[in-house]
Design an enzyme around this catalytic site. Structure first.
Site, PDB file in Angstrom:
ATOM      1  N   TYR A   1      -2.461  -1.335   9.956  1.00  0.00           N
ATOM      2  CA  TYR A   1      -2.388  -1.698   8.531  1.00  0.00           C
ATOM      3  C   TYR A   1      -1.044  -1.306   7.909  1.00  0.00           C
ATOM      4  CZ  TYR A   1      -3.820  -1.331   3.560  1.00  0.00           C
ATOM      5  OH  TYR A   1      -3.913  -1.436   2.189  1.00  0.00           O
TER       6      TYR A   1
ATOM      7  N   SER B   1       0.839  -1.198   0.000  1.00  0.00           N
ATOM      8  CA  SER B   1       0.000   0.000   0.000  1.00  0.00           C
ATOM      9  C   SER B   1       0.868   1.239   0.000  1.00  0.00           C
ATOM     10  CB  SER B   1      -0.886   0.023   1.244  1.00  0.00           C
ATOM     11  OG  SER B   1      -1.473   1.295   1.405  1.00  0.00           O
TER      12      SER B   1
HETATM   13  N1  LIG Z   1      -8.382  -0.126  -2.470  1.00  0.00           N
HETATM   14  C1  LIG Z   1      -7.361   0.646  -2.106  1.00  0.00           C
HETATM   15  O1  LIG Z   1      -7.464   1.897  -2.095  1.00  0.00           O
HETATM   16  C2  LIG Z   1      -6.042   0.014  -1.732  1.00  0.00           C
HETATM   17  C3  LIG Z   1      -4.966   0.876  -1.532  1.00  0.00           C
HETATM   18  C4  LIG Z   1      -3.738   0.332  -1.185  1.00  0.00           C
HETATM   19  C5  LIG Z   1      -3.596  -1.034  -1.047  1.00  0.00           C
HETATM   20  N2  LIG Z   1      -4.653  -1.849  -1.247  1.00  0.00           N
HETATM   21  C6  LIG Z   1      -4.430  -3.288  -1.085  1.00  0.00           C
HETATM   22  O2  LIG Z   1      -4.886  -3.970  -2.233  1.00  0.00           O
HETATM   23  C7  LIG Z   1      -5.309  -5.289  -1.880  1.00  0.00           C
HETATM   24  C8  LIG Z   1      -6.709  -5.526  -2.412  1.00  0.00           C
HETATM   25  O3  LIG Z   1      -7.568  -4.567  -1.809  1.00  0.00           O
HETATM   26  P1  LIG Z   1      -9.020  -4.212  -2.400  1.00  0.00           P
HETATM   27  O4  LIG Z   1      -9.145  -2.753  -2.287  1.00  0.00           O
HETATM   28  O5  LIG Z   1      -9.235  -4.891  -3.684  1.00  0.00           O
HETATM   29  O6  LIG Z   1      -9.928  -4.875  -1.262  1.00  0.00           O
HETATM   30  P2  LIG Z   1     -11.415  -5.457  -1.289  1.00  0.00           P
HETATM   31  O7  LIG Z   1     -12.161  -4.943  -2.464  1.00  0.00           O
HETATM   32  O8  LIG Z   1     -11.948  -5.238   0.077  1.00  0.00           O
HETATM   33  O9  LIG Z   1     -11.176  -7.042  -1.531  1.00  0.00           O
HETATM   34  C9  LIG Z   1     -10.481  -7.757  -0.547  1.00  0.00           C
HETATM   35  C10 LIG Z   1     -10.257  -9.167  -1.020  1.00  0.00           C
HETATM   36  O10 LIG Z   1      -9.503  -9.841  -0.006  1.00  0.00           O
HETATM   37  C11 LIG Z   1     -10.208 -10.997   0.417  1.00  0.00           C
HETATM   38  N3  LIG Z   1     -10.106 -11.190   1.858  1.00  0.00           N
HETATM   39  C12 LIG Z   1     -10.403 -10.314   2.831  1.00  0.00           C
HETATM   40  N4  LIG Z   1     -10.288 -10.903   4.052  1.00  0.00           N
HETATM   41  C13 LIG Z   1      -9.910 -12.186   3.807  1.00  0.00           C
HETATM   42  C14 LIG Z   1      -9.660 -13.301   4.641  1.00  0.00           C
HETATM   43  N5  LIG Z   1      -9.805 -13.247   5.968  1.00  0.00           N
HETATM   44  N6  LIG Z   1      -9.295 -14.454   4.054  1.00  0.00           N
HETATM   45  C15 LIG Z   1      -9.178 -14.553   2.731  1.00  0.00           C
HETATM   46  N7  LIG Z   1      -9.427 -13.535   1.871  1.00  0.00           N
HETATM   47  C16 LIG Z   1      -9.793 -12.367   2.418  1.00  0.00           C
HETATM   48  C17 LIG Z   1     -11.664 -10.756   0.034  1.00  0.00           C
HETATM   49  O11 LIG Z   1     -12.287 -12.019  -0.140  1.00  0.00           O
HETATM   50  P3  LIG Z   1     -13.873 -12.298   0.076  1.00  0.00           P
HETATM   51  O12 LIG Z   1     -14.599 -11.089  -0.389  1.00  0.00           O
HETATM   52  O13 LIG Z   1     -14.144 -13.502  -0.771  1.00  0.00           O
HETATM   53  O14 LIG Z   1     -14.115 -12.603   1.522  1.00  0.00           O
HETATM   54  C18 LIG Z   1     -11.527  -9.945  -1.254  1.00  0.00           C
HETATM   55  O15 LIG Z   1     -11.359 -10.795  -2.361  1.00  0.00           O
HETATM   56  C19 LIG Z   1      -5.207  -5.373  -0.354  1.00  0.00           C
HETATM   57  O16 LIG Z   1      -4.021  -6.032   0.026  1.00  0.00           O
HETATM   58  C20 LIG Z   1      -5.174  -3.916   0.071  1.00  0.00           C
HETATM   59  O17 LIG Z   1      -4.514  -3.745   1.299  1.00  0.00           O
HETATM   60  C21 LIG Z   1      -5.874  -1.359  -1.567  1.00  0.00           C
END
Ligand SMILES: NC(=O)c1ccc[n+]([C@@H]2O[C@H](COP(=O)([O-])OP(=O)(O)OC[C@H]3O[C@@H](n4cnc5c(N)ncnc54)[C@H](OP(=O)(O)O)[C@@H]3O)[C@@H](O)[C@H]2O)c1
Length: 253
Positions: free
Chosen positions: A160, A147
């Protein structure tokens, strides 16, 4: 014939958001993609449907990575699927994308929340890599989704951002360890990206403020991050290792 033809990838957290876009992109580039999910079975099936609609291949695989033995369970399930459906328990690309971002400041973070955030964002990738490294083919790829919060941490990222920072250090450490096998290990650090995890990026007023603080003048889309992952995963990415690659469009430079 894409650059990843004949490659096999596991993308964790591929039911939604950035992971879904990564899974779709790697499949478009030719890889067979294991689409990991936890609660989102229907969403994972939708990801697979979109992959197959474009002529790609994949399979869904469930596991809760917040469980203490989650990484081991997922490794066992992946290896069983590889033994069953492929010539042996070997694969090429591991994308540790699954993450949770409890928006809590230091004073508000409970020990349970701390443990959960660290478990999903750091402990699970650590033990998944430990278990799967012997099965990753030489020349393979490990890509850890970090991130921008490690570069510009905000107070509400109390557990985080340190967890993601740990993932980045693990990335550099491993790059040295596995370089002899021509395996690259990199982290990709998204900025604000429009997903369920980041409701601010969906809110028009907040999104304008984010865009104003971003060199490229807009919030990120999951496909923006997936394109960076695809570049590292491709054969042309083979000389990049041990890096944290910012995928924020130049947010808060
Ligand atoms: N969005 C942002 O602005 C942002 C910024 C910086 C970094 N990131 C990073 O990018 C990555 C993806 O984030 P996103 O924004 O796409 O998040 P998201 O839309 O909330 O999706 C999260 C994903 O992780 C899975 N997940 C969550 N808890 C889990 C658990 N206990 N066991 C297994 N799988 C789990 C979920 O699976 P289910 O739905 O099937 O439960 C879902 O597929 C993360 O590592 C996040 O920290 C995101």
């Amino acid at each position: 014939m894409g650059p990843l033809v004949d490659k096999i990838a596991l993308v964790t957290g591929a039911s939604r958001g950035i992971g879904k876009a990564i899974a779709q992109r790697l499949a478009t580039d030719g890889a067979f993609v294991f689409v990991h999910f936890n609660h989102g079975q229907a969403e994972a099936e939708a990801t697979l449907g979109a992959i197959r609609d474009r002529g790609g291949q994949g399979a869904a695989i469930q596991c809760d990575l917040s469980a203490p033995d989650g990484a081991h369970v997922l490794a066992d399930r992946l290896l069983a699927a590889l033994r069953r459906d492929f010539s042996g328990p070997h694969f090429d690309i591991l994308v540790n994308n699954a993450g949770i971002g409890r928006g809590a400041r230091l004073a508000e973070t409970t020990t349970d929340e701390f443990d959960r955030v660290v478990t999903v964002n750091l402990r699970a990738p650590f033990f998944l890599i430990q278990r799967l490294l012997p099965h990753l083919r030489d020349g393979g790829r490990i890509i850890n989704i970090s991130s921008m919060g490690t570069r510009a941490p905000q107070p509400h990222m109390a557990a985080y951002a340190p967890a993601k920072a740990g993932l980045e250090v693990l990335t550099r450490l491993l790059a040295n360890e596995v370089g002899g096998r021509s395996i690259t290990v990199n982290a990709v650090a998204p900025g604000a990206t429009v997903t369920d995890m980041n409701p601010r990026a969906r809110d028009p007023v907040a999104a304008r403020a984010i865009a104003a603080a971003t060199a490229l003048g807009r919030v990120g889309q999951p496909q923006d991050v997936a394109a960076v992952v695809a570049a590292i995963a491709s054969p042309d990415g083979g000389w990049i290792t041990g890096q944290t690659i910012d995928a924020s469009g130049g947010q808060r430079l």
